[in-house]
Motif scaffolding. Structure first.
Motif, short mmCIF file in Angstrom:
data_model
loop_
_atom_site.label_atom_id
_atom_site.label_comp_id
_atom_site.label_asym_id
_atom_site.label_seq_id
_atom_site.Cartn_x
_atom_site.Cartn_y
_atom_site.Cartn_z
N TRP A 1 36.21 27.35 38.62
CA TRP A 1 37.04 28.52 38.38
C TRP A 1 37.47 28.64 36.92
O TRP A 1 38.04 29.66 36.53
CB TRP A 1 38.28 28.51 39.26
N SER A 2 37.25 27.62 36.13
CA SER A 2 37.72 27.66 34.74
C SER A 2 36.66 28.26 33.82
O SER A 2 35.48 28.35 34.16
CB SER A 2 38.10 26.25 34.26
N GLU A 3 37.10 28.65 32.64
CA GLU A 3 36.23 29.31 31.67
C GLU A 3 35.31 28.29 30.98
O GLU A 3 35.77 27.22 30.57
CB GLU A 3 37.07 30.01 30.60
N PRO B 1 46.16 31.62 31.14
CA PRO B 1 44.85 31.07 30.74
C PRO B 1 44.51 31.44 29.29
O PRO B 1 44.61 32.60 28.89
CB PRO B 1 43.89 31.73 31.73
N ALA C 1 45.37 29.25 40.44
CA ALA C 1 44.41 30.36 40.46
C ALA C 1 44.41 31.15 41.76
O ALA C 1 43.90 32.27 41.79
CB ALA C 1 43.00 29.84 40.17
N LYS D 1 45.85 25.76 28.11
CA LYS D 1 45.69 25.92 29.55
C LYS D 1 44.56 26.90 29.82
O LYS D 1 44.49 27.96 29.20
CB LYS D 1 47.00 26.46 30.13
N PHE D 2 43.67 26.54 30.72
CA PHE D 2 42.63 27.45 31.19
C PHE D 2 42.86 27.71 32.67
O PHE D 2 43.79 27.18 33.28
CB PHE D 2 41.25 26.87 30.90
N THR D 3 42.04 28.55 33.27
CA THR D 3 42.26 28.95 34.65
C THR D 3 42.30 27.76 35.59
O THR D 3 41.48 26.84 35.48
CB THR D 3 41.18 29.95 35.09
N HIS D 4 43.25 27.79 36.47
CA HIS D 4 43.49 26.82 37.53
C HIS D 4 43.96 25.49 36.97
O HIS D 4 45.03 25.43 36.37
CB HIS D 4 42.26 26.69 38.42
N ASP E 1 36.98 22.97 42.49
CA ASP E 1 37.94 23.68 41.63
C ASP E 1 38.42 22.79 40.49
O ASP E 1 39.13 23.26 39.60
CB ASP E 1 39.12 24.25 42.43
#
Length: 200
Positions: free
Chosen positions: A27-29, A196, A170, A5-8, A47
Motif C-alpha cells: 500500500w505504500s508509495e 503521506p 490506510a 511518513k508514507f502510506t500505512h 501491507d
C-alpha cells in the motif's frame, strides 16, 4: 534525524546521509524506497512488505528470523531476533517483541519485531510491545483489525515519547482519521499527524 511518513506503516528515516526504510508494503508509495540503503521488515503481511519491490531493489533486508518470506529466498535477507542489536544502513537498530498482536480467539499469528533505530525512533509493527528503554519518538499504530483505539492510546501514554506519530492508518476514511486524530490529540502529549509524504 528526518522521518518521512508514507502510506500505512511505511516510514523512511534519513540520518547522516543514510536512508533506512521500515515496512514498505504493497500500500505504500514506491518512492519511499528511492535511494534506500537498507530495509527493515517487521513481519510478513503484505501491507508491511512488498516482496516484488524488494527483490528488485538489491539492498540489505532485515526481517524476523521466523518470518515466512519465500519470495525473498534468493536475496540475502538477514534474520534477526528479539533483543538483538545490529547495524542497518550504518544505523544502530535494536529488535523488540517477537509476535504479532492477537487478532481473534486463537487465530494463528506470525513473527513480528519492533525496531528501535538509533535509540531514537521506535516502529512496533503490528504489536504494542514496549521497549525496556526510553523512546524519544514513537510510531503508534492507529487502526487495525487487531487493535482497539483505547489500547493504542494506553500504549502511547505508557511509552511516554516526546513525539508520537501515527502509522497503520490506510484503512481509515476521512471521518475515521479525524476521529482517531482527535482522540490521540486530546489524550497523548506530543501527538502529531503526518500525512503521506510529510516529514518531521
Amino acid at each position: 534525524m528526518r522521518i518521512i511518513k508514507f502510506t500505512h506503516a511505511c516510514v523512511r528515516i534519513e540520518h547522516d546521509g543514510a536512508v533506512l526504510v521500515i515496512d514498505p508494503g504493497t500500500w505504500s508509495e514506491p518512492r519511499a524506497l528511492a535511494g534506500a540503503d537498507a530495509v527493515l521488515v517487521t513481519h510478513e503481511h503484505t501491507d508491511h512488505i512488498d516482496v516484488l519491490r524488494l527483490a528488485g531493489l538489491g539492498v540489505p533486508v532485515f526481517a524476523p528470523e521466523r518470518a515466512v518470506l519465500p519470495d525473498l529466498a534468493p536475496l540475502p535477507v538477514t534474520r534477526v531476533r528479539a533483543g538483538q542489536r545490529f547495524t542497518a544502513a550504518g544505523l544502530t537498530v535494536t529488535a523488540y517483541g517477537g509476535r504479532h498482536a492477537a487478532i481473534h480467539d486463537g487465530q494463528p499469528d506470525c513473527a513480528n519485531l519492533g525496531y528501535l533505530v538509533e535509540e531514537s525512533v521506535y516502529h512496533p509493527g503490528d504489536s504494542l510491545y514496549r521497549p525496556e528503554q526510553p523512546v524519544p519518538t514513537l510510531l503508534v499504530p492507529a487502526q487495525a483489525s487487531w487493535l482497539k483505539l483505547t489500547e493504542a492510546i494506553d500504549f502511547a501514554r505508557a511509552v511516554g515519547a516526546e513525539r508520537v506519530f501515527p502509522i497503520h492508518d490506510a484503512q481509515l476514511n476521512e471521518r475515521g482519521l479525524a476521529s482517531v486524530n482527535g482522540w490521540f490529540g486530546e489524550t497523548v502529549p506530543g501527538y502529531r499527524y503526518l500525512a503521506p509524504g510529510e516529514a518531521a
